[in-house]
Design a protein around this motif. Structure first.
Motif, mmCIF file in Angstrom:
data_model
loop_
_atom_site.group_PDB
_atom_site.id
_atom_site.type_symbol
_atom_site.label_atom_id
_atom_site.label_comp_id
_atom_site.label_asym_id
_atom_site.label_seq_id
_atom_site.Cartn_x
_atom_site.Cartn_y
_atom_site.Cartn_z
ATOM 1 N N LYS A 92 -3.811 -4.049 -3.214
ATOM 2 C CA LYS A 92 -3.533 -3.001 -4.182
ATOM 3 C C LYS A 92 -2.481 -2.034 -3.656
ATOM 4 O O LYS A 92 -2.220 -1.957 -2.447
ATOM 5 C CB LYS A 92 -4.803 -2.252 -4.551
ATOM 6 C CG LYS A 92 -5.593 -1.697 -3.394
ATOM 7 C CD LYS A 92 -6.921 -1.131 -3.890
ATOM 8 C CE LYS A 92 -7.789 -0.656 -2.745
ATOM 9 N NZ LYS A 92 -9.094 -0.127 -3.230
ATOM 10 N N LYS A 93 -1.899 -1.315 -4.577
ATOM 11 C CA LYS A 93 -0.828 -0.378 -4.267
ATOM 12 C C LYS A 93 -1.340 0.722 -3.339
ATOM 13 O O LYS A 93 -2.433 1.246 -3.521
ATOM 14 C CB LYS A 93 -0.293 0.235 -5.564
ATOM 15 C CG LYS A 93 0.980 1.037 -5.402
ATOM 16 C CD LYS A 93 1.550 1.425 -6.756
ATOM 17 C CE LYS A 93 2.860 2.176 -6.625
ATOM 18 N NZ LYS A 93 3.446 2.499 -7.943
ATOM 19 N N GLY A 94 -0.541 1.035 -2.344
ATOM 20 C CA GLY A 94 -0.919 2.098 -1.422
ATOM 21 C C GLY A 94 -1.522 1.605 -0.126
ATOM 22 O O GLY A 94 -1.499 2.314 0.883
ATOM 23 N N VAL A 95 -2.070 0.373 -0.134
ATOM 24 C CA VAL A 95 -2.699 -0.160 1.077
ATOM 25 C C VAL A 95 -2.173 -1.543 1.457
ATOM 26 O O VAL A 95 -2.529 -2.072 2.501
ATOM 27 C CB VAL A 95 -4.238 -0.227 0.929
ATOM 28 C CG1 VAL A 95 -4.824 1.162 0.757
ATOM 29 C CG2 VAL A 95 -4.640 -1.119 -0.231
ATOM 30 N N THR A 96 -1.336 -2.105 0.609
ATOM 31 C CA THR A 96 -0.800 -3.444 0.873
ATOM 32 C C THR A 96 0.713 -3.375 1.043
ATOM 33 O O THR A 96 1.404 -2.711 0.275
ATOM 34 C CB THR A 96 -1.144 -4.413 -0.275
ATOM 35 O OG1 THR A 96 -2.566 -4.506 -0.391
ATOM 36 C CG2 THR A 96 -0.584 -5.806 -0.020
ATOM 37 N N SER A 97 1.217 -4.078 2.044
ATOM 38 C CA SER A 97 2.656 -4.105 2.293
ATOM 39 C C SER A 97 3.031 -5.389 3.021
ATOM 40 O O SER A 97 2.179 -6.079 3.579
ATOM 41 C CB SER A 97 3.094 -2.890 3.116
ATOM 42 O OG SER A 97 2.462 -2.898 4.393
ATOM 43 N N VAL A 98 4.315 -5.704 2.979
ATOM 44 C CA VAL A 98 4.854 -6.853 3.707
ATOM 45 C C VAL A 98 5.993 -6.358 4.576
ATOM 46 O O VAL A 98 6.889 -5.651 4.098
ATOM 47 C CB VAL A 98 5.379 -7.938 2.740
ATOM 48 C CG1 VAL A 98 5.953 -9.117 3.527
ATOM 49 C CG2 VAL A 98 4.273 -8.420 1.811
ATOM 50 N N THR A 99 5.958 -6.692 5.861
ATOM 51 C CA THR A 99 6.997 -6.280 6.796
ATOM 52 C C THR A 99 7.748 -7.498 7.315
ATOM 53 O O THR A 99 7.137 -8.425 7.854
ATOM 54 C CB THR A 99 6.417 -5.493 7.981
ATOM 55 O OG1 THR A 99 5.785 -4.300 7.498
ATOM 56 C CG2 THR A 99 7.510 -5.111 8.972
ATOM 57 N N PHE A 100 9.065 -7.494 7.130
ATOM 58 C CA PHE A 100 9.925 -8.552 7.659
ATOM 59 C C PHE A 100 10.625 -8.019 8.903
ATOM 60 O O PHE A 100 11.316 -6.998 8.844
ATOM 61 C CB PHE A 100 10.972 -8.972 6.622
ATOM 62 C CG PHE A 100 10.416 -9.690 5.429
ATOM 63 C CD1 PHE A 100 10.251 -11.060 5.431
ATOM 64 C CD2 PHE A 100 10.051 -8.972 4.287
ATOM 65 C CE1 PHE A 100 9.746 -11.728 4.326
ATOM 66 C CE2 PHE A 100 9.543 -9.619 3.180
ATOM 67 C CZ PHE A 100 9.383 -11.006 3.198
#
Length: 204
Positions: A92-100
């Motif tokens: 969900k928005k605010g707690v999920t991210s993808v880092t390249f």
């Protein structure tokens, strides 16, 4: 969206005056592609950094560009529904991210857990090949890039497979197994749409 429709309408009017048949259709396809970012060649350098999750992305892939645009009403409803469902498993928005990162390394953050992965970019196809969970899950995604926004989409069944793998790796709680089952049911229903892809809307 209003701007998109206005641009598309003007492009269509111009094309109707100047071109006919497949020539007009191909030009319109290129115009639409340039608006939504599908014609931008994606490189690894363009993806570097952390991208925040904004919701589920849904694409109806078709050779008929106008049918694809008409399907936007359908895809919007699917996106809203699935965004709500996957929130129950921690995406969900605010707690999920993808880092390249550099050297082909990346990670996905869900809740407070970092899931390691590797990636390679095929700029000629605008595709990214991911290897998650130390090779236990390999996925190929299509990427549409627009400066500070990127959509990363997989075949529908592959997105569900990814969520299930996260569940078994303790990235999400096992109490959410009923939600995983529900997502699988939805995936089965979505197979009625030829060429559907699902994934993540990301932004910086």
């Amino acid at each position: 969206r209003v701007l998109f429709r206005s641009m598309l309408g003007k492009a269509a009017e111009k094309l109707s005056d100047e071109k006919t048949g497949s020539e007009a259709g191909e030009t319109l396809k290129n115009v639409v592609g340039s608006i939504v970012g599908q014609n931008t060649k994606v490189s690894a350098d363009m993806l570097l950094g952390t991208w925040n999750y904004d919701g589920i992305a849904c694409e109806l892939v078709s050779d008929n560009t106008l049918s694809n645009i008409g399907g936007s009403v359908v895809t919007s409803k699917i996106e809203d529904k699935l965004t709500g469902y996957v929130a129950k498993v921690g995406i969900k928005k605010g707690v999920t991210s993808v880092t390249f990162a550099e050297e082909g390394k990346c990670s996905v953050k869900i809740k407070n857990k970092e899931i390691p992965a590797t990636y390679t970019v095929d700029s000629s196809k605008n595709e990214v090949a991911f290897s998650f969970l130390y090779g236990k899950l390999n996925l190929k995604a299509s990427v549409a890039y627009e400066v500070s926004n990127v959509n990363v989409v997989f075949d529908a069944d592959k997105l569900l497979e990814f969520i299930k793998k996260l569940s078994s790796s303790d990235a999400v709680s096992k109490s959410d197994s009923s939600t995983i089952s529900t997502l699988s049911t939805i995936s089965t229903l979505l197979k009625g749409y030829d060429g559907m892809k699902l994934g993540l809307k990301l932004s910086k």
